[in-house]
Design an enzyme around this catalytic site. Structure first.
Site, PDB file in Angstrom:
ATOM      1  N   SER A 143     -16.678 -61.566  -9.847  1.00  0.00           N
ATOM      2  CA  SER A 143     -15.566 -61.420  -9.357  1.00  0.00           C
ATOM      3  C   SER A 143     -14.766 -62.815 -10.178  1.00  0.00           C
ATOM      4  O   SER A 143     -14.647 -64.342  -9.801  1.00  0.00           O
ATOM      5  CB  SER A 143     -15.559 -61.851  -7.620  1.00  0.00           C
ATOM      6  OG  SER A 143     -15.862 -60.180  -7.125  1.00  0.00           O
ATOM      7  N   LYS A 218      -9.446 -56.205  -7.570  1.00  0.00           N
ATOM      8  CA  LYS A 218     -10.330 -56.986  -6.814  1.00  0.00           C
ATOM      9  C   LYS A 218      -9.712 -58.427  -6.100  1.00  0.00           C
ATOM     10  O   LYS A 218     -10.338 -58.688  -5.162  1.00  0.00           O
ATOM     11  CB  LYS A 218     -12.018 -57.753  -7.737  1.00  0.00           C
ATOM     12  CG  LYS A 218     -12.661 -58.425  -6.600  1.00  0.00           C
ATOM     13  CD  LYS A 218     -13.216 -57.586  -5.355  1.00  0.00           C
ATOM     14  CE  LYS A 218     -14.284 -58.896  -4.714  1.00  0.00           C
ATOM     15  NZ  LYS A 218     -15.398 -58.853  -5.408  1.00  0.00           N
ATOM     16  N   LYS A 286     -12.615 -69.260  -3.407  1.00  0.00           N
ATOM     17  CA  LYS A 286     -12.784 -69.342  -4.956  1.00  0.00           C
ATOM     18  C   LYS A 286     -11.595 -68.246  -5.764  1.00  0.00           C
ATOM     19  O   LYS A 286     -11.004 -67.819  -5.757  1.00  0.00           O
ATOM     20  CB  LYS A 286     -14.017 -68.967  -5.703  1.00  0.00           C
ATOM     21  CG  LYS A 286     -13.825 -69.050  -7.395  1.00  0.00           C
ATOM     22  CD  LYS A 286     -14.463 -67.684  -7.619  1.00  0.00           C
ATOM     23  CE  LYS A 286     -15.082 -67.219  -7.447  1.00  0.00           C
ATOM     24  NZ  LYS A 286     -15.455 -65.491  -7.494  1.00  0.00           N
TER      25      LYS A 286
END
Length: 341
Positions: A143, A218, A286
């Site tokens: 990701s 995502k 993140k």
């Protein structure tokens, strides 16, 4: 007068055993009772692919093992040896470096924590692009930002290497049970080639657009998940403070419009205060940075997402970064004046 003969009933037209149904059993696309691992343990050799799997962490290890169970030749590499040993024990093969892992691979899969790790593994010295053959398909399932995926694609094209960005959702449980949702960006023909591999790993596999599109979807997924976990945590504290039977309350909420995959998968963590990492707060922090930056780039305003991003950052600052993201509950408890151990 001759005696009357007894009349016998005509033979019954209906068989004592009903005939088998002519209908084939229906199979749902997203089976609720999918076995924990793919069942196609034995495959035709012609269908087997030589796969290099880079990154055998919480997600990568079970994913690589599922590919082995599906009959593929999987060579794994990780920065730490125990994960490589576990793959070998599952029937895979170990490598001493990225170069060693990818030298004969038809497909390379990377599953590493963040953008710098992807750049190092794929673009860096001794990395994937230095050591694969032209025509190899490189699938990054990490990701990261859409921009990094596009950077990888551009560098790969110069070497005649094809790429897909294919991040996943479902957490550790989804990886183990092979029920991940996989959102894929890249060329349609490369997606078609990779889909049999994705089908081993997940139940929802969708091509969402060109390079970088998988990462954009995502980012939206991580926004939705973070907000869901945060509001579930708030509901838990509210219910407990009100003296309600928490397990019963969450069960009934799960059966109504408030139900969600987040509630189903994370309620036990919150009830038991067990936060072993399936997906760490550090990683979700993140990801919230990715979604806020991506939203700014396209001019989208995320007012609730911005608040939740700060709450995730606060959890990390309070030392919860290594815990599962369901530990956002601890932040709500702090704000509610509870002692958090």
């Amino acid at each position: 007068m001759p005696p009357r003969q007894r009349r016998t009933a005509p033979p019954c037209r209906r068989s004592a055993v009903p005939p088998p149904s002519r209908r084939a059993p229906r199979h749902r696309a997203n089976q609720a009772h999918k076995p924990p691992h793919p069942t196609n343990d034995v495959r035709n050799d012609a269908m087997s692919r030589k796969i290099a799997f880079i990154g055998l962490g919480i997600m990568g290890s079970p994913m690589a093992a599922n590919l082995v169970r599906a009959g593929h030749h999987v060579t794994g590499y990780n920065l730490t040896q125990p994960q490589i040993d576990a793959l070998v024990a599952a029937g895979g093969h170990g490598a001493t470096s990225i170069a060693d892992a990818v030298k004969d691979a038809e497909v390379v899969i990377t599953m590493v924590p963040a953008d710098p790790h992807v750049e190092q593994a794929i673009l860096g010295e001794g990395g994937v692009l230095e050591n694969v053959r032209p025509g190899t398909l490189v699938i990054d399932m990490s990701s990261i930002t859409p921009q990094t995926s596009q950077k990888v694609e551009a560098a790969a094209k110069e070497k005649g290497v094809r790429t897909l960005d294919a991040p996943v959702s479902g957490g550790e449980a989804g990886a183990v049970e092979a029920v991940l949702s996989i959102m894929v960006g890249g060329a349609a023909e490369d997606f078609a080639e990779a889909k049999p591999l994705f089908d081993v790993l997940g139940t929802t596999v969708i091509h969402v657009g060109p390079s970088g599109a998988g990462q954009t979807v995502k980012a939206a997924n991580q926004l939705i998940v973070a907000v869901n976990i945060q509001v579930l945590a708030e509901a838990v504290v509210f219910l407990e403070n009100a003296g309600v039977d928490l397990p019963a309350a969450l069960d009934v909420l799960g059966g109504g419009l408030a139900g969600s995959t987040v509630l189903n998968r994370k309620k036990a963590n919150m009830i038991d205060r067990e936060f072993a990492p399936g997906f760490r707060i550090d990683l979700h922090h993140k990801d919230m940075g990715i979604v806020t930056d991506a939203a700014r780039a396209v001019g989208a305003t995320l007012p609730v997402g911005a608040v939740v991003a700060q709450l995730v950052a606060s959890a990390r600052a309070n030392g919860d970064g290594s815990l599962d993201h369901s530990a956002l509950l601890r932040g709500v408890e702090r704000l509610s004046g509870r002692e958090v151990k």
